[in-house]
Design an enzyme around this catalytic site. Structure first.
Site, mmCIF file in Angstrom:
data_model
loop_
_atom_site.group_PDB
_atom_site.id
_atom_site.type_symbol
_atom_site.label_atom_id
_atom_site.label_comp_id
_atom_site.label_asym_id
_atom_site.label_seq_id
_atom_site.Cartn_x
_atom_site.Cartn_y
_atom_site.Cartn_z
ATOM 1 N N MET A 200 0.852 -1.188 0.000
ATOM 2 C CA MET A 200 0.000 0.000 0.000
ATOM 3 C C MET A 200 0.889 1.239 0.000
ATOM 4 O O MET A 200 1.611 1.485 0.966
ATOM 5 C CB MET A 200 -0.903 -0.009 1.237
ATOM 6 C CG MET A 200 -1.714 -1.289 1.395
ATOM 7 S SD MET A 200 -2.320 -1.553 3.079
ATOM 8 C CE MET A 200 -3.444 -0.161 3.233
ATOM 9 N N PHE B 262 -0.068 5.642 6.472
ATOM 10 C CA PHE B 262 0.999 5.840 5.480
ATOM 11 C C PHE B 262 1.466 4.517 4.876
ATOM 12 O O PHE B 262 0.784 3.509 4.999
ATOM 13 C CB PHE B 262 2.123 6.689 6.063
ATOM 14 C CG PHE B 262 1.612 8.005 6.572
ATOM 15 C CD1 PHE B 262 1.208 8.997 5.698
ATOM 16 C CD2 PHE B 262 1.478 8.243 7.933
ATOM 17 C CE1 PHE B 262 0.693 10.199 6.156
ATOM 18 C CE2 PHE B 262 0.973 9.446 8.410
ATOM 19 C CZ PHE B 262 0.586 10.428 7.511
ATOM 20 N N GLY B 263 2.603 4.510 4.151
ATOM 21 C CA GLY B 263 3.008 3.342 3.372
ATOM 22 C C GLY B 263 3.080 2.079 4.218
ATOM 23 O O GLY B 263 3.611 2.105 5.314
ATOM 24 N N SER B 264 2.560 0.958 3.720
ATOM 25 C CA SER B 264 2.466 -0.231 4.538
ATOM 26 C C SER B 264 2.155 -1.432 3.651
ATOM 27 O O SER B 264 2.193 -1.355 2.433
ATOM 28 C CB SER B 264 1.398 -0.045 5.611
ATOM 29 O OG SER B 264 0.236 0.536 5.049
ATOM 30 N N ARG B 265 1.794 -2.555 4.298
ATOM 31 C CA ARG B 265 1.596 -3.799 3.555
ATOM 32 C C ARG B 265 0.621 -4.700 4.309
ATOM 33 O O ARG B 265 0.555 -4.670 5.546
ATOM 34 C CB ARG B 265 2.950 -4.485 3.407
ATOM 35 C CG ARG B 265 2.956 -5.883 2.860
ATOM 36 C CD ARG B 265 4.389 -6.312 2.647
ATOM 37 N NE ARG B 265 4.560 -7.754 2.717
ATOM 38 C CZ ARG B 265 5.714 -8.372 2.505
ATOM 39 N NH1 ARG B 265 6.791 -7.665 2.227
ATOM 40 N NH2 ARG B 265 5.792 -9.680 2.584
#
Length: 220
Positions: A101, A188-191
């Protein structure tokens, strides 16, 4: 479209900080008369505010599925599809599907199947970049397992990235999960990693862009 409740404080702080920057920008303009700089900084402040607000957006989505479908729990891109040893809960071989993401994706997370929540655990950890191979086991993360009415179990894991510093989850063991119901949010940016039973029919491929609740990962 609505805004997620997790964004209320961040958006208000962003408005305050950007408002102070814009006030300083106007003061500088009155002293220098540099219109180009005033317009440039004003445009930058508006872009920053837009990016903060859009990060917490929750679009309205209508979705259909059958009882045996496994829906995508997150927006993003499929970066891993492989058979692995799942060591936290199953301790056996599973099909891992990982969704990266970016900060531009919707960051709400949803149950991929309906059933009984059998396991919930939060792990403190590192903040490696979300696509790092060890992020699944070393980063801050939460793990949830849902048992489908067929007896099949699906594990899904929220993983913090290098920028994401807060994982939010709203489920507990013993809860009844419903497909497409929100279970968490990552800032924020992640998975998100999903571990599926061997033999699951997959409907996604590597590098495919996927949408939460709209894309079908596969079926039992």
């Amino acid at each position: 479209m609505t805004l997620h409740r997790e964004g209320t404080t961040t958006i208000l702080i962003g408005i305050l900080i950007l408002g102070l920057i814009e006030w300083g920008n106007y003061w500088l303009y009155t002293k220098t008369d540099w219109l180009w700089l005033f317009l440039l900084l004003s445009a930058g402040a508006l872009v920053m505010l837009y990016l903060i607000v859009q990060f917490f957006r929750i679009p309205k989505r209508t979705f259909t599925f059958t009882d045996l479908d496994i829906l995508c729990p997150a927006d993003g891109k499929v970066v891993v599809i492989e058979e692995v040893e799942e060591t936290e809960y199953f301790k056996d071989r599973r099909i891992q599907v990982s969704i990266f993401m970016s900060p531009l994706n919707v960051h709400a997370n949803y149950f991929p199947i309906s059933g009984l929540v059998k396991y919930v655990k939060y792990h403190k950890g590192l903040f490696l970049v979300a696509w790092h191979p060890k992020s699944s086991t070393d980063n801050e993360r939460s793990t949830v397992v849902v048992q489908h009415s067929s007896g099949q179990e699906v594990l899904f894991r929220q993983i913090a990235g290098a920028v994401a510093r807060r994982i939010c989850y709203y489920t507990k063991e013993g809860q009844t999960a419903e497909t497409g119901q929100e279970f968490g949010f990552i800032k924020f940016g992640s998975r998100v990693d999903v571990f599926l039973p061997l033999g699951t029919k997959l409907d996604v491929k590597i590098n495919q862009d996927v949408k939460a609740k709209l894309t079908k990962l596969g079926s039992f």
